[in-house]
Design an enzyme around this catalytic site. Structure first.
Site, short mmCIF file in Angstrom:
data_model
loop_
_atom_site.label_atom_id
_atom_site.label_comp_id
_atom_site.label_asym_id
_atom_site.label_seq_id
_atom_site.Cartn_x
_atom_site.Cartn_y
_atom_site.Cartn_z
N ILE A 1 0.84 -1.21 0.00
CA ILE A 1 0.00 0.00 0.00
C ILE A 1 0.87 1.25 0.00
O ILE A 1 0.55 2.25 -0.65
CB ILE A 1 -0.97 -0.02 1.21
CG1 ILE A 1 -2.04 -1.10 0.99
CG2 ILE A 1 -1.62 1.36 1.44
CD1 ILE A 1 -2.96 -1.34 2.19
N GLU B 1 9.44 -19.76 19.69
CA GLU B 1 8.48 -20.35 20.65
C GLU B 1 7.56 -21.38 19.99
O GLU B 1 6.37 -21.45 20.27
CB GLU B 1 7.74 -19.26 21.43
CG GLU B 1 8.74 -18.40 22.23
CD GLU B 1 8.19 -17.69 23.43
OE1 GLU B 1 7.12 -18.07 23.92
OE2 GLU B 1 8.87 -16.77 23.89
N1 CAA Z 1 2.19 -29.19 28.75
C1 CAA Z 1 2.59 -30.18 29.59
N2 CAA Z 1 3.17 -31.33 29.16
C2 CAA Z 1 3.36 -31.45 27.83
C3 CAA Z 1 2.98 -30.47 26.91
C4 CAA Z 1 2.38 -29.29 27.41
N3 CAA Z 1 1.98 -28.29 26.62
N4 CAA Z 1 3.30 -30.89 25.67
C5 CAA Z 1 3.87 -32.10 25.81
N5 CAA Z 1 3.89 -32.43 27.12
C6 CAA Z 1 4.39 -33.69 27.72
C7 CAA Z 1 3.65 -34.89 27.16
O1 CAA Z 1 2.46 -35.14 27.86
C8 CAA Z 1 4.67 -36.00 27.35
O2 CAA Z 1 4.66 -36.44 28.66
P1 CAA Z 1 4.23 -37.97 29.04
O3 CAA Z 1 5.11 -38.88 28.21
O4 CAA Z 1 4.46 -38.09 30.49
O5 CAA Z 1 2.78 -38.09 28.66
C9 CAA Z 1 5.99 -35.27 27.15
O6 CAA Z 1 5.75 -33.89 27.37
C10 CAA Z 1 6.58 -35.46 25.77
O7 CAA Z 1 5.61 -35.00 24.86
P2 CAA Z 1 5.56 -35.47 23.35
O8 CAA Z 1 5.62 -36.95 23.28
O9 CAA Z 1 4.40 -34.79 22.71
O10 CAA Z 1 6.96 -34.90 22.82
P3 CAA Z 1 7.48 -34.71 21.37
O11 CAA Z 1 8.90 -35.08 21.32
O12 CAA Z 1 6.57 -35.34 20.37
O13 CAA Z 1 7.49 -33.09 21.21
C11 CAA Z 1 6.63 -30.96 20.67
C12 CAA Z 1 6.41 -32.31 21.36
C13 CAA Z 1 5.27 -30.30 20.74
C14 CAA Z 1 7.05 -31.11 19.23
C15 CAA Z 1 7.68 -30.18 21.46
O14 CAA Z 1 8.96 -30.74 21.33
C16 CAA Z 1 7.74 -28.71 21.07
O15 CAA Z 1 6.91 -27.92 21.48
N6 CAA Z 1 8.76 -28.33 20.26
C17 CAA Z 1 8.99 -26.90 19.96
C18 CAA Z 1 9.97 -26.31 20.92
C19 CAA Z 1 9.85 -24.83 20.99
O16 CAA Z 1 8.77 -24.27 21.04
N7 CAA Z 1 10.99 -24.18 21.07
C20 CAA Z 1 11.00 -22.75 21.25
C21 CAA Z 1 12.29 -22.34 21.86
S1 CAA Z 1 12.17 -21.17 23.13
C22 CAA Z 1 12.15 -19.65 22.38
O17 CAA Z 1 11.98 -19.51 21.21
C23 CAA Z 1 12.30 -18.55 23.36
C24 CAA Z 1 12.86 -17.29 22.88
O18 CAA Z 1 13.97 -16.91 23.28
C25 CAA Z 1 11.98 -16.36 22.11
#
Ligand code: CAA
Length: 389
Positions: free
Chosen positions: A337, A363
């Protein structure tokens, strides 16, 4: 749903808007160009109570709700997304994590200073080879009786060189997978903490992003957060709230670009009339206004669920996914725009366009948000609960 704001929420929104316009706007282009951390601006934000907004006043916090926090992030992000990410990490990852899962001693020693901005915090989860795949932590913390010995490298750390306290996620027992991960409070001046070079980024250039290495850092046993093995859940739960903050940041970036585009369209003339009189521009603005409002509803709804004590993981992921895509799409439209003027720094929209991109990455990338949402669908949770207030 009724998001009519309380008087207190309106006052927070107004204070953040005024601060953004009067304090942040004048130097925002220079700070972005020079990659200069907004030191005095962040100090002032701390004095105004914007760095520990949701923390209990007993720990020097503002005692506010998540919606107030979201409103403040939205207003700050309209002008300066570098400032809002510093604010978001400190509020929703560091202060919230410590207040929710820390001990009284943690809160007394760390939270009281973090919530005023006397100290700034960093959240250290990502590693060179563990971003989206957050369970693949290579940083180790070995139990040595009264302390842990921490070794490893963290990447992309917001507030990397400016923070006094790091919340560090590390593997304590690789055989236990995610249940062998712990979270620790590490003081930035501890022996063995090394801050790497500052990242030269596309956007949010005034924020302070570094890698950090930990080389045989002694972490007192009492600085572990939660029970042994709680670290991964600590990170996930904390990030769920963090995502609402980043969704609000994306919303603010989109809304800031929209406000600039609207003003420009009213002032700029082409073919004998203000360009807002041309349907091509009206349609762009109509689409922007609609999608930004939709993003706002998702973000406020996620905040509302958090304030109501309900599960907000899914709502936060939906809000972040949609708001981030809206920010990217409509900052590009705002540049369009503005025509050629949009391509130069003076008109602000090119910066907002560069800043928008990171909201689809940090995040939890947009792909990770889709993964979280898909899992909810597969579990039979088709939608967030609808509330009519
Ligand atoms: N709350 C609580 N527990 C949770 C959860 C949540 N939101 N999400 C998963 N869990 C638990 C699960 O219940 C599981 O526990 P149990 O085995 O006891 O049931 C455990 O965590 C493992 O979960 P998953 O099997 O789902 O794990 P996964 O390996 O498949 O990964 C994922 C899940 C969602 C992909 C996760 O790894 C993820 O969120 N990845 C992205 C990471 C991220 O956001 N990084 C950002 C970096 S920080 C940043 O950017 C900050 C900055 O400086 C700006």
């Amino acid at each position: 749903m009724n998001f009519s704001l309380t008087e207190e929420q309106k006052a927070v929104q107004e204070a953040a808007r005024t601060f953004a316009q009067q304090v942040l706007l004048p130097g925002v282009i220079d700070r972005d160009r020079e990659m200069r951390f907004p030191k005095s601006e962040i100090e002032e934000l701390g004095q105004l109570g914007f760095l520990g907004m949701m923390v209990d006043p007993a720990y020097n916090g503002g005692g506010m709700d998540t919606l107030s926090y979201v409103l403040a992030i939205e207003e700050i992000s309209k002008v300066d997304a570098s400032c809002s990410v510093i604010m978001s990490v400190n509020n929703s990852l560091v202060c919230w994590g410590l207040e929710t899962y820390g001990t009284d001693a943690h809160k007394e020693k760390y939270l009281t200073k973090l919530s005023t901005g006397e100290w700034i915090g960093a959240f250290c989860l990502s590693e060179p080879e563990a971003g989206s795949d957050a369970t693949s932590q290579r940083t180790t913390a070995v139990d040595r009786g009264d302390h842990y010995l921490l070794n490893g490298v963290k990447n992309w750390i917001t507030n990397g060189s400016t923070s006094s306290v790091h919340l560090v996620i590390a593997q304590t027992d690789a055989e236990k997978g995610h249940r062998g991960i712990n979270a620790f409070i590490v003081e930035a001046d501890a022996a063995g903490v090394q801050i790497g070079a500052k990242e030269d980024k596309l956007g949010i250039r005034a924020s302070d992003t570094h890698s950090i290495s930990y080389d045989n850092v002694r972490v007192p046993k009492e600085n572990r957060i939660g029970e042994d093995g709680f670290g991964f859940k600590f990170a996930m739960k904390t990030l769920s709230g963090g995502r609402i903050g980043i969704a609000a940041q994306a919303l603010g970036i989109a809304a800031g670009a929209y406000e600039l585009a609207l003003k420009y369209a009213q002032e700029r003339e082409a073919f004998g009339k203000p360009i807002i009189k041309h349907q091509a521009i009206q349609f762009k603005l109509a689409e922007m206004a609609t999608e930004i409002e939709a993003a706002r509803q998702l973000v406020y709804h996620a905040a509302y669920l958090k304030d109501s004590g309900e599960n907000y993981d899914l709502a936060g992921s939906m809000a972040k996914l949609y708001a981030a895509d809206t920010a990217m799409k409509h900052t590009v439209e705002a540049v369009q725009i503005h025509g050629g003027y949009g391509y130069v720094k003076e008109y602000h929209v090119e910066r907002l366009m560069r800043d928008a991109k990171i909201t689809q990455i940090y995040e939890g990338t947009s792909e990770i948000q889709k993964l979280v949402i898909s899992r909810s669908i597969l579990q039979g949770v088709l939608a967030t609960p609808v509330r009519i207030a």
